[in-house]
Enzyme design. Structure first.
Site, PDB file in Angstrom:
ATOM      1  N   TYR A 159      88.797  57.352  -9.913  1.00 38.86           N
ATOM      2  CA  TYR A 159      89.635  57.461 -11.123  1.00 38.86           C
ATOM      3  C   TYR A 159      90.806  58.409 -10.869  1.00 38.86           C
ATOM      4  O   TYR A 159      91.968  58.086 -11.164  1.00 38.86           O
ATOM      5  CB  TYR A 159      88.775  57.974 -12.280  1.00 38.86           C
ATOM      6  CG  TYR A 159      89.505  58.141 -13.588  1.00 38.86           C
ATOM      7  CD1 TYR A 159      89.973  57.044 -14.296  1.00 38.86           C
ATOM      8  CD2 TYR A 159      89.721  59.415 -14.117  1.00 38.86           C
ATOM      9  CE1 TYR A 159      90.638  57.205 -15.503  1.00 38.86           C
ATOM     10  CE2 TYR A 159      90.378  59.580 -15.325  1.00 38.86           C
ATOM     11  CZ  TYR A 159      90.840  58.469 -16.019  1.00 38.86           C
ATOM     12  OH  TYR A 159      91.495  58.635 -17.207  1.00 38.86           O
ATOM     13  N   ASP A 214      94.699  39.555 -16.758  1.00 40.68           N
ATOM     14  CA  ASP A 214      93.644  40.307 -16.098  1.00 40.68           C
ATOM     15  C   ASP A 214      94.296  41.174 -15.016  1.00 40.68           C
ATOM     16  O   ASP A 214      94.772  40.665 -14.005  1.00 40.68           O
ATOM     17  CB  ASP A 214      92.631  39.339 -15.467  1.00 40.68           C
ATOM     18  CG  ASP A 214      91.515  40.086 -14.764  1.00 40.68           C
ATOM     19  OD1 ASP A 214      91.506  41.343 -14.801  1.00 40.68           O
ATOM     20  OD2 ASP A 214      90.657  39.420 -14.155  1.00 40.68           O
ATOM     21  N   LYS A 268      94.891  57.726 -11.014  1.00 42.09           N
ATOM     22  CA  LYS A 268      95.759  58.454 -11.946  1.00 42.09           C
ATOM     23  C   LYS A 268      96.803  59.295 -11.214  1.00 42.09           C
ATOM     24  O   LYS A 268      97.901  59.523 -11.729  1.00 42.09           O
ATOM     25  CB  LYS A 268      94.902  59.312 -12.885  1.00 42.09           C
ATOM     26  CG  LYS A 268      94.037  58.470 -13.831  1.00 42.09           C
ATOM     27  CD  LYS A 268      94.916  57.644 -14.751  1.00 42.09           C
ATOM     28  CE  LYS A 268      94.181  56.607 -15.552  1.00 42.09           C
ATOM     29  NZ  LYS A 268      95.066  55.838 -16.449  1.00 42.09           N
TER      30      LYS A 268
END
Ligand SMILES: *[C@@H]1O[C@H](CO)[C@@H](O)[C@H](O)[C@H]1NC(C)=O
Length: 306
Positions: free
Chosen positions: A187, A76, A191
């Protein structure tokens, strides 16, 4: 076929090589495991959360390559302790390819077990820990005869949605849920961090080929599992930019190219768009010259206990 690349034909025999890939139970990671298995590496380790899917993938790989040596490590990535436990289950004397493929996209506000913003924790920090743990072995492997050691960080052109500072260090231990578009900003931040990690690795460890890859805009569970609004952002965004959605199978091509393709065409530390196209759009996070080094130092400090 929108690309002039076919992993079946364009990847070499991977005899003797050991691969570790995150996020192998679905989407592009699963496709990558199957594609790599066909080139007969000594062993492929892959992580994921779902053992049922992992076993199905291994069964499928064995129908293609009966003697494929593939090991699933249940992990995980929202838990640094789980990442460390995954590393402890790895037991090969070398590691030739570390492929950081697992990722989540525009997920709801949440924190990892360790209290980091979820997308930053899963997409970036968990992989930064894997890199840290595997570095001694990767460097030792790079010293072996005929070595060709690679680290591939799957990132996204979506990094451009990051906050102005690239990484908002002051807030990555919060859910960062302020303002419109927050899931995409989170996000983009995760990234951006992955992209910078590849660049910094190349600078510090030139004997390893480290690249960041944009897989393309892929029609996987990452997109189809999103709420309608977010799904529309992806589809409309693609339409406006003239980008065609590609299949999960093609979505792994760029990472396969970076991990095992012809090295002569690859520049260490760069970002590549599919397949093997040097991205010209990386100026933004690098405009702040301090950021890659700052992120590296910050990360080492956060991971000190691991
Ligand atoms: C694991 O994957 C299987 C097959 O796709 C699915 O039926 C199951 O619900 C998944 N388990 C979990 C815990 O997500």
């Amino acid at each position: 076929m929108p690309f002039n690349f076919n992993p079946d034909k364009d990847l070499p025999n991977l005899n003797g090589k050991v691969v570790f890939l995150t996020g192998g139970t679905a989407g592009i990671g699963a496709s990558a495991v199957l594609a790599l298995a066909k080139h007969h590496p000594a062993k492929i380790y892959f992580t994921g959360r779902n053992s049922t899917r992992a076993n199905a993938l291994i069964t499928r790989a064995h129908t293609l390559v009966p003697d494929a040596n593939i090991v699933f490590i249940k992990t995980d990535l929202a838990s640094l302790a789980s990442v460390k436990a995954a590393f402890a289950q790895f037991s090969s004397p070398r590691l030739d390819m570390l492929i950081c493929s697992a990722g989540i996209m525009a997920t709801p506000p949440a924190l990892t077990d360790d209290g980091y913003e979820m997308q930053f924790g899963v997409n970036y920090l968990a992989h930064a820990l894997l890199v840290k743990l595997f570095l001694p072995l990767l460097l030792a492997t790079a010293d072996l005869p005929h070595a060709d050691v690679r680290i591939v960080i799957v990132t996204s052109l979506g990094y451009r949605m990051a906050p102005k500072t690239g990484v908002d260090f002051g807030n990555v231990r919060t859910k960062q849920d302020a303002g419109p578009g927050a899931p995409w900003i989170r996000y983009g931040q995760s990234k951006t961090a992955g992209l910078l990690l590849a660049g910094e690795l190349a600078r510090r460890y030139p004997q390893i080929m480290s690249t960041a890859v944009h897989p393309g805009v892929i029609n996987t569970g990452l997109v189809s599992g999103l709420p309608l609004g977010a799904r529309l952002v992806v589809h409309v965004g693609c339409f406006v930019q003239g980008v065609k959605m590609i299949s999960p199978e093609q979505g792994c091509y760029n990472m396969l190219w970076a991990a095992a393709g012809d090295k002569t065409g690859i520049v260490n530390g760069e970002l590549y768009e599919p397949v093997g196209v040097l991205s010209k759009t990386t100026s933004k996070p690098r405009a702040n010259r301090q950021l890659p080094g700052e992120l590296w130092e910050w990360t080492q400090k956060e991971l000190e206990g691991y």
